[in-house]
Design a protein around this motif. Sequence first.
Motif, PDB file in Angstrom:
ATOM      1  N   ASP A   1       0.831  -1.214   0.000  1.00  0.00           N
ATOM      2  CA  ASP A   1       0.000   0.000   0.000  1.00  0.00           C
ATOM      3  C   ASP A   1       0.867   1.267   0.000  1.00  0.00           C
ATOM      4  O   ASP A   1       0.402   2.328  -0.391  1.00  0.00           O
TER       5      ASP A   1
ATOM      6  N   SER B   1      -7.537  -1.415   5.480  1.00  0.00           N
ATOM      7  CA  SER B   1      -7.400  -1.059   4.061  1.00  0.00           C
ATOM      8  C   SER B   1      -6.034  -0.532   3.637  1.00  0.00           C
ATOM      9  O   SER B   1      -5.674  -0.644   2.475  1.00  0.00           O
ATOM     10  N   GLN B   2      -5.268   0.064   4.555  1.00  0.00           N
ATOM     11  CA  GLN B   2      -3.992   0.651   4.126  1.00  0.00           C
ATOM     12  C   GLN B   2      -2.787  -0.258   4.361  1.00  0.00           C
ATOM     13  O   GLN B   2      -1.650   0.140   4.122  1.00  0.00           O
TER      14      GLN B   2
ATOM     15  N   GLY C   1      -3.458  -4.292   0.954  1.00  0.00           N
ATOM     16  CA  GLY C   1      -3.757  -4.225  -0.475  1.00  0.00           C
ATOM     17  C   GLY C   1      -3.003  -5.255  -1.286  1.00  0.00           C
ATOM     18  O   GLY C   1      -1.963  -5.779  -0.885  1.00  0.00           O
TER      19      GLY C   1
ATOM     20  N   SER D   1      -6.045  -9.935  -6.155  1.00  0.00           N
ATOM     21  CA  SER D   1      -6.228  -8.538  -6.554  1.00  0.00           C
ATOM     22  C   SER D   1      -7.699  -8.269  -6.889  1.00  0.00           C
ATOM     23  O   SER D   1      -8.470  -9.192  -7.121  1.00  0.00           O
ATOM     24  N   PRO D   2      -8.092  -6.985  -6.915  1.00  0.00           N
ATOM     25  CA  PRO D   2      -9.465  -6.643  -7.294  1.00  0.00           C
ATOM     26  C   PRO D   2      -9.809  -7.208  -8.669  1.00  0.00           C
ATOM     27  O   PRO D   2      -8.955  -7.280  -9.546  1.00  0.00           O
TER      28      PRO D   2
ATOM     29  N   THR E   1     -10.806 -10.271  -5.265  1.00  0.00           N
ATOM     30  CA  THR E   1     -11.485  -9.355  -4.339  1.00  0.00           C
ATOM     31  C   THR E   1     -12.519  -8.545  -5.133  1.00  0.00           C
ATOM     32  O   THR E   1     -12.201  -8.017  -6.193  1.00  0.00           O
TER      33      THR E   1
ATOM     34  N   ASP F   1     -13.681  -5.810  -5.878  1.00  0.00           N
ATOM     35  CA  ASP F   1     -13.543  -4.358  -6.096  1.00  0.00           C
ATOM     36  C   ASP F   1     -13.810  -3.518  -4.855  1.00  0.00           C
ATOM     37  O   ASP F   1     -14.181  -2.333  -4.964  1.00  0.00           O
ATOM     38  N   THR F   2     -13.630  -4.111  -3.690  1.00  0.00           N
ATOM     39  CA  THR F   2     -13.694  -3.317  -2.452  1.00  0.00           C
ATOM     40  C   THR F   2     -12.277  -3.189  -1.905  1.00  0.00           C
ATOM     41  O   THR F   2     -11.371  -3.899  -2.339  1.00  0.00           O
ATOM     42  N   HIS F   3     -12.097  -2.296  -0.946  1.00  0.00           N
ATOM     43  CA  HIS F   3     -10.851  -2.312  -0.175  1.00  0.00           C
ATOM     44  C   HIS F   3     -10.967  -3.421   0.858  1.00  0.00           C
ATOM     45  O   HIS F   3     -12.024  -4.007   1.044  1.00  0.00           O
TER      46      HIS F   3
ATOM     47  N   GLU G   1     -13.897  -8.765   6.460  1.00  0.00           N
ATOM     48  CA  GLU G   1     -12.709  -9.166   5.713  1.00  0.00           C
ATOM     49  C   GLU G   1     -12.900 -10.544   5.084  1.00  0.00           C
ATOM     50  O   GLU G   1     -12.579 -10.759   3.916  1.00  0.00           O
TER      51      GLU G   1
END
Lengths: 333, 347
Positions: free
Chosen positions: A95, A137-138, A141, A272-273, A303, A305-307, A315
Motif C-alpha cells: 500500500d 485497508s492501508q 492491499g 487482486s481486485p 477481491t 472491487d472493495t478495499h 474481511e
Amino acid sequence: MAQAELEQEQTETMTVRESIRQALREELEHDEDVYIIGEDVGAFGGVLEVTGNLYEEFGEERVRDTPIAEAGIIGAATGAAATGTRPVAELMFSDFTGVAMEQIMNQMAKMRYMFGGKTDMPVTVRTTEGGGMGAASQHSGTIHSWISHFPGLKAVAPGTAAAAKGLTKAAIRSDDPVFVFENKMIYEQQGEVPTDVEYTIPIGEAAVEREGEDVTVVGTQRLVGEALDVAESLSGDVSVEVIDPRSLYPLDTDTIVESVKKTGRMVVADESPLSYGTHAEIIARAQEEAFFSLDAPIQRVGTPDTHMPFSTPLEQEVLPGGEDVKDAIRRIT
Amino acid sequence: MTDYTLETEAGRRESLRRMLTIREFDTKAGQYFADGEIPGFVHLYIGEEAVAVGTCAALDPDDLISSTHRGHGHCIAKGLDTELMMAELFGKEDGYCNGKGGSMHIADVESGMLGANGIVGAGPPLATGAALSIDYQDRDQVALAFLGDGAVAQGQVHEAINLASTWDLPAIFLVENNRYGEATPVEKQHNLSQLSDTAQAYDIPGLTVDGMDVTAVAEAVKEARKRARAGDGPTLIEAETYRYRGHYEGDEQNYRTDEELEQWQERDAIDSFKRRLIDRGELTEDDFEEMQAAIEEAIADAIEYAQESEFPAPEEAYDDMFSESVPEIEAFAERIRTDGGSNGGDA
C-alpha cells in the motif's frame, strides 16, 4: 515448484519467510554490490521478520535502515542501480507503493528506455501484499496488477517456499527492475526448498503444481496452496490442474495455454481486485490462443472491487479463498 | 585533458567557451524548434550559463550529476558532445538516446550525466542514490543534483536531502533559483525568502550565491565537494539566476515584465565574465571574436550532423525496455508489423 522439478534437487523444508531470508543471505554472500535498504530492515529485523538477523550477519552498510520515506528509498535505490550497485529495497506494505510511485513509474521503469538502453537498472523491490490479518485497508492491499501493467517493470509473486527463494534470487541477479510481491499470509507456509546456492527460477516461467484433466486453475500467491487443497478434496470427482504463474510480467502464456487446450476449462484465482487486472490479462491471453478449446466461460476469483475491511466478518466476506475456487470450478464442471 | 577550472587562465577561458557554447546551442535549438524541425518541448538554459559551468568546473570529470527539464546547459558544462546532443533533440538515431529521449531525457550515464528529467524534483533522489553507490563502493566521486526553485517544494526532494544528510553521503544539491517555477513567481511558491535556508532542516551547510557570477558558483561547489569527499555529507547551494527565455519555447511570458528581464540582462554572466578576463589581461576582444566564431561553427556543424543523421528505424521502438527481450513485446510487435508496419499511428 512442480514436484517433478523438485525431485531433481537436494532440498530442505522451510517456511516462505525462511526461504526469502535464505535467498537474501545467499545473494549478499554471492555479490558484494548487493545490499538491502528499507524501513526497519536492520536491527529490528523487518516488521514481518523477513530480514531477521541479516543485520547482525552482514552489518549496517549492507542491511541499511532508512527513514520512513518511500519516495526517497525507491528514488535512491533507482539512482544507485543506475550507478553501479544492486540495491534490494523493501517497501514494508505494498500500500505504501503510492508514496513512491513517481520514482517507480517515471524513473525506475523508464530510464533504460528513455536513455536508448544505455543504463542497466538492477534494482529489486520486495513488498508484502494481502488481507487476512485484520490489517485494514492501508496495510492489506494487493496492487501487483498496477506494477505488472506498467511497462518497464517485472513482477513476480511466489505461491510456494521454493518459488519464493528462486524468484527472489533471480530478481536480485536481474539487470532489470523486479518487484517481488510476498503475500503476508503465507510467510509461515512450509515447503521443500532447493539448497543449491545457484538455484534460481527464470523470471517468466510458470510451474504446473498439480496435473489434472478437467479444469485448469491458475492461482497466485496464497491461492496456489488453497487451489491445491481444493484439487485434493475434489480428486476422484473433478481432476484439477493447478498452475502457479510465479511471474506476472513477463507471463508464461505458453504453459497456461497448453493446459487450457488440454482441459478446456479455466479458473483464475488471484487476490487482486477483479476488475481491469491480472485475471483479465490471463483470460485475454487464454482466449487469444485457446479460444476453440474452451468448453465453458472462464471464471475469476478475486477481491470484489472493495478495499480490505478491518472487522473479521467483513474481511472474510471479500477475501477470496479455497471455497471461492471450489465454487468457480463447480460452476463450469 | 582539457583544463576546466576557474583557477587557471586556460581553465577560465574554457569556462567562458562552455558558457558561450550553451548560449549558442540553445539559441539554435530555439530557432529549429520554432521552425518545426525539433519536435516536442524545449526548455532553454539561456541566461543561466554561469550556474552549470561554475558547478561543473568545480567538479571532477568523474563526478555524477542529475539534471532537470532545462538540461542542455548541464550537459554542455559536463562535457557532452554537442553533435550527439543536437541529434537527440532532432529525434535521430545518432543522438545520445538513439532518439528515444529527446531534450527532456537527454542522458549519458557513462559521462556521469544521469539524465535530464521531465519530472520536477525527481533528480535529487537519483543523485542521493548515486551518492549511495559512491559511498558504498568507496569511490572518489561526488553526486550533484541540479534542481530548480520550484522543485524545492516537492516532497521527494525533502526525502532525498534528508536521506543524504542522515547518511553523510557525498552529495551536493544545487538549487537554480531562476525566480519562476514555470509561470509562478518564487514568492508565491515558498514561505522562505532564501531557499538555502531549507538546509537548516537537515543541519547541513546552506548558502546563497550569485548565480550570474561563474566564479562565485564554482567556489561554493568546490567547498561543497571538499566537504562531501571528507565524509561530512551534503551541502545545499542556492544560485540566484534568471532565464531569459520562457519556461518552455512558445511560453507567452505574461507573468513578467520586459524591465525585469532587462535588469537581469544588464548583469549578464557571459558579458561580465568576459569583461573580467579582458581586465585581467587573459583575453582580448579579438580572442573573444575568434572563440565566438569557432563556437558558431561548431554548433552549425552540430545542426548539420543532426539534420543528416537518420531517423531510427520504426521497429527500434520495441527495443531497450529490458536487458533482454520479453515475449509480450515480441508478440505485440510481430502482430503490428505483420499487419502493415505500424500500429495505425502513421500520419
